[in-house]
Design an enzyme around this catalytic site. Structure first.
Site, PDB file in Angstrom:
ATOM      1  N   ASN A   1       0.875  -1.173   0.000  1.00  0.00           N
ATOM      2  CA  ASN A   1       0.000   0.000   0.000  1.00  0.00           C
ATOM      3  C   ASN A   1       0.912   1.222   0.000  1.00  0.00           C
ATOM      4  O   ASN A   1       1.435   1.622   1.038  1.00  0.00           O
ATOM      5  CB  ASN A   1      -0.911  -0.013   1.227  1.00  0.00           C
ATOM      6  CG  ASN A   1      -1.873   1.163   1.257  1.00  0.00           C
ATOM      7  OD1 ASN A   1      -1.820   2.046   0.414  1.00  0.00           O
ATOM      8  ND2 ASN A   1      -2.746   1.181   2.250  1.00  0.00           N
TER       9      ASN A   1
ATOM     10  N   ARG B   1      -2.592  -2.235  -3.482  1.00  0.00           N
ATOM     11  CA  ARG B   1      -3.811  -1.451  -3.285  1.00  0.00           C
ATOM     12  C   ARG B   1      -3.760  -0.233  -4.198  1.00  0.00           C
ATOM     13  O   ARG B   1      -2.793   0.528  -4.187  1.00  0.00           O
ATOM     14  CB  ARG B   1      -3.932  -0.993  -1.835  1.00  0.00           C
ATOM     15  CG  ARG B   1      -5.181  -0.158  -1.584  1.00  0.00           C
ATOM     16  CD  ARG B   1      -5.133   0.573  -0.249  1.00  0.00           C
ATOM     17  NE  ARG B   1      -6.354   1.342  -0.040  1.00  0.00           N
ATOM     18  CZ  ARG B   1      -6.391   2.527   0.560  1.00  0.00           C
ATOM     19  NH1 ARG B   1      -5.279   3.078   1.017  1.00  0.00           N
ATOM     20  NH2 ARG B   1      -7.527   3.150   0.724  1.00  0.00           N
TER      21      ARG B   1
ATOM     22  N   HIS C   1     -13.138   2.349   0.181  1.00  0.00           N
ATOM     23  CA  HIS C   1     -13.119   1.280   1.184  1.00  0.00           C
ATOM     24  C   HIS C   1     -13.802   0.019   0.641  1.00  0.00           C
ATOM     25  O   HIS C   1     -14.255  -0.831   1.404  1.00  0.00           O
ATOM     26  CB  HIS C   1     -13.828   1.690   2.490  1.00  0.00           C
ATOM     27  CG  HIS C   1     -13.175   2.828   3.214  1.00  0.00           C
ATOM     28  ND1 HIS C   1     -13.908   3.783   3.882  1.00  0.00           N
ATOM     29  CD2 HIS C   1     -11.877   3.172   3.379  1.00  0.00           C
ATOM     30  CE1 HIS C   1     -13.083   4.671   4.425  1.00  0.00           C
ATOM     31  NE2 HIS C   1     -11.841   4.311   4.148  1.00  0.00           N
TER      32      HIS C   1
ATOM     33  N   ARG D   1     -12.416  14.933   7.860  1.00  0.00           N
ATOM     34  CA  ARG D   1     -13.219  15.291   6.686  1.00  0.00           C
ATOM     35  C   ARG D   1     -14.659  15.583   7.092  1.00  0.00           C
ATOM     36  O   ARG D   1     -15.197  14.965   8.011  1.00  0.00           O
ATOM     37  CB  ARG D   1     -13.203  14.161   5.647  1.00  0.00           C
ATOM     38  CG  ARG D   1     -11.834  13.916   5.057  1.00  0.00           C
ATOM     39  CD  ARG D   1     -11.860  12.712   4.123  1.00  0.00           C
ATOM     40  NE  ARG D   1     -10.733  11.839   4.395  1.00  0.00           N
ATOM     41  CZ  ARG D   1     -10.665  10.570   4.026  1.00  0.00           C
ATOM     42  NH1 ARG D   1     -11.669   9.997   3.392  1.00  0.00           N
ATOM     43  NH2 ARG D   1      -9.592   9.853   4.311  1.00  0.00           N
TER      44      ARG D   1
ATOM     45  N   GLU E   1      -8.033  -5.708   5.039  1.00  0.00           N
ATOM     46  CA  GLU E   1      -7.908  -5.403   3.616  1.00  0.00           C
ATOM     47  C   GLU E   1      -6.701  -6.088   2.990  1.00  0.00           C
ATOM     48  O   GLU E   1      -6.747  -6.492   1.822  1.00  0.00           O
ATOM     49  CB  GLU E   1      -7.830  -3.887   3.429  1.00  0.00           C
ATOM     50  CG  GLU E   1      -9.141  -3.187   3.773  1.00  0.00           C
ATOM     51  CD  GLU E   1      -9.014  -1.684   3.880  1.00  0.00           C
ATOM     52  OE1 GLU E   1      -9.408  -0.994   2.931  1.00  0.00           O
ATOM     53  OE2 GLU E   1      -8.506  -1.209   4.921  1.00  0.00           O
TER      54      GLU E   1
END
Length: 399
Positions: A8, A92, A181, A242, A385
Site C-alpha cells: 500500500n 492497493r 473502502h 473530513r 484489507e
C-alpha cells in the site's frame, strides 16, 4: 507455503505485509512493515516479524531506496524475497474509475490506465503508481496484481451511482459516485453470512467501516446497492478530519465571502474539518477522554458524528427493504463500545436490539453483539484489507 506481498504505497510512505491467503481474518501476518517520511531528511523503516519489532532510522530518498532497504531488512530476518516463495505482489490502488471492476494483472498498459485516472484521485493514484513501478522493477519475475478500492461499487444501480448533474458535464468529466473502502466492505460482507450461517445470496446487510476515514454501504445478496462516499472520499459520514456530506453551496459561500481559494477550501474540508475541526482531535480515544472531562465541543462533535451515522443507517434500511445484519468494522467500529450502542439506540421497533454485555466484550474475533431475539443481527467483524488483497491476488494468479 507460498505468500503474497501486499503493498500500500502512499506519497511519503509504503506499508506492506507478507500474508498467507489461507489465514483467517484475525491471524497476524508473517511480517509487516512501514517505510515512512520518504523524501524527508530523517525517515525510518519499521519491520515486524512474528510479533518482534525493529526500527532503522535513515534518510529515505525515494520509494525505490525505501523498498529495497526494507527487503534487505526482511532478508536479514529470514522472511525476505530471497528466502520465501511469493506467488504474487498485490497492490492497493485507490481509484479504478469506470475501467476496473475486478483485480487485474499489471503490465505497461494497466500502469498507463491507472495513470489516466489520476485526475479522479490526485492524492492517491500517483503514490499507488509509484509503489507499483518500484516493486515491478525490484521483483520483475513475480506477477503484480492491482486491487481497486472502488471496484466493489462499480456495478451499483444507476440511481445510486449517478448524480443529478447535467449529463454531458458528468460524462465528459467522469462524475459519478465511485465509493471507497470497497475492499473492506466486500471483505466484511463476505464474513457476515459465515458468522450467521446464512446463504450469502440471500443476505441483506449494512456494513460500517468506521476509522479515521469512514463509510457505509448497503449490500444486497453480495452486491453493493449504495455507499456513502462519492466521487471522492470526502462525501458521506463525518470523519476524523473530513466533513462528510455538506451543502455544496458552502464552497461558493467561502469563496465569495471569505475569499478562500479552491486549494484552501480543499484543505479545510479534507484536513481541518470533521471531528478534528469540531473538537480539536480526531482520535476517538482522545475524544472520549474529553467527553468524560465535560468538554462541550467534544460532546457536540460526537453527537454530530452519531447523527450522521444514524441517517445513513436509516436510509439504507429503506433501500434494502429488509435488513438481516448491521456490521461494525475498522478502528472505531471494532473498538468503540459507545459508538455502536449510540448508533443503534432506541431502534427496537425496527427489530434492532444490542445486548450491552455482548457489546462490552473486547475481542479480535468476529462476533454477534445483538440479543437473541433481535430480528436484525448486529455484528463486529474485524476488517483485513491486506488479507482480502492477498486472496484476490491468489484467485487471479493461481485460479
Amino acid at each position: 507455503m507460498m505468500y503474497c506481498l501486499v503493498i500500500n504505497s502512499g506519497s511519503s510512505s509504503i506499508k506492506f505485509q507478507i500474508v498467507d491467503p489461507e489465514s483467517s481474518a484475525t491471524d497476524e501476518p508473517l511480517a509487516s512493515g512501514l517505510v515512512e517520511q520518504i523524501g524527508e531528511p530523517q525517515g525510518a523503516i519499521n519491520i515486524t516479524v512474528e510479533g518482534e519489532k525493529s526500527r532503522e532510522e535513515l534518510e529515505v530518498v525515494n520509494h525505490t531506496q525505501g523498498l529495497k532497504r526494507a527487503f534487505e531488512l526482511l532478508d536479514a530476518r529470514g522472511v525476505g524475497p530471497s528466502q520465501l516463495d511469493f506467488f504474487a505482489v498485490g497492490h492497493r490502488v485507490v481509484h479504478g474509475g469506470k475501467l476496473f471492476s475486478e483485480p487485474v494483472l499489471i503490465d505497461a498498459q494497466i500502469e498507463s490506465m491507472i495513470e489516466d485516472l489520476i485526475p479522479l484521485a490526485p492524492l492517491h493514484n500517483p503514490a499507488n503508481l509509484d509503489g507499483i513501478r518500484v516493486a515491478r522493477e525490484i521483483l520483475p519475475d513475480l506477477p503484480h496484481v492491482a486491487v481497486f478500492d472502488t471496484a466493489f461499487f462499480n456495478h451499483m444501480p444507476p440511481a445510486a451511482a449517478l448524480y443529478a448533474i447535467n449529463n454531458e458535464v458528468a460524462s465528459q468529466y467522469d462524475i459519478r459516485r465511485y465509493g471507497f473502502h470497497g475492499t473492506s466492505h466486500e471483505f466484511i460482507s463476505q464474513q457476515v453470512p459465515k458468522v450467521l450461517g446464512r446463504d450469502p445470496e440471500h443476505t441483506r446487510q449494512i456494513t460500517l467501516h468506521l476509522g479515521n476515514g469512514a463509510s457505509a454501504a448497503a449490500v444486497h445478496n453480495g452486491r453493493a446497492m449504495d455507499t456513502s462516499m462519492g466521487l471522492t472520499p470526502l462525501a458521506g459520514l463525518v470523519m476524523g478530519t473530513r466533513t462528510g456530506d455538506i451543502d455544496p453551496g458552502i464552497i461558493f459561500h467561502l469563496a465569495r465571502e471569505a475569499q478562500m481559494s479552491i486549494d484552501e477550501i480543499d484543505v479545510l474540508l479534507n484536513k481541518k474539518s470533521g471531528v478534528k475541526g469540531l473538537a480539536g482531535v480526531n482520535d476517538f480515544r482522545a475524544l472520549r477522554e474529553m467527553i468524560d472531562d465535560g468538554n462541550s465541543d467534544a460532546w457536540l462533535a460526537y453527537n454530530i458524528y452519531i447523527h450522521q451515522l444514524r441517517r445513513f443507517i436509516g436510509s439504507y434500511m429503506i433501500i434494502l427493504g429488509r435488513v438481516d445484519a448491521i456490521t461494525f468494522a475498522a478502528g472505531v467500529g471494532e473498538n468503540d463500545v459507545e459508538v455502536r450502542a449510540d448508533a443503534l439506540a432506541d431502534l427496537e421497533v425496527y427489530g434492532i436490539k444490542i445486548d450491552p454485555e455482548r457489546n462490552a466484550v473486547r475481542s479480535d474475533e468476529p462476533r454477534e453483539i445483538s440479543t437473541d431475539d433481535s430480528t436484525v443481527k448486529v455484528l463486529v467483524v474485524p476488517t483485513n484489507e491486506e488479507l482480502a488483497i492477498a486472496q484476490k491476488a491468489a484467485a487471479l494468479t493461481q485460479g
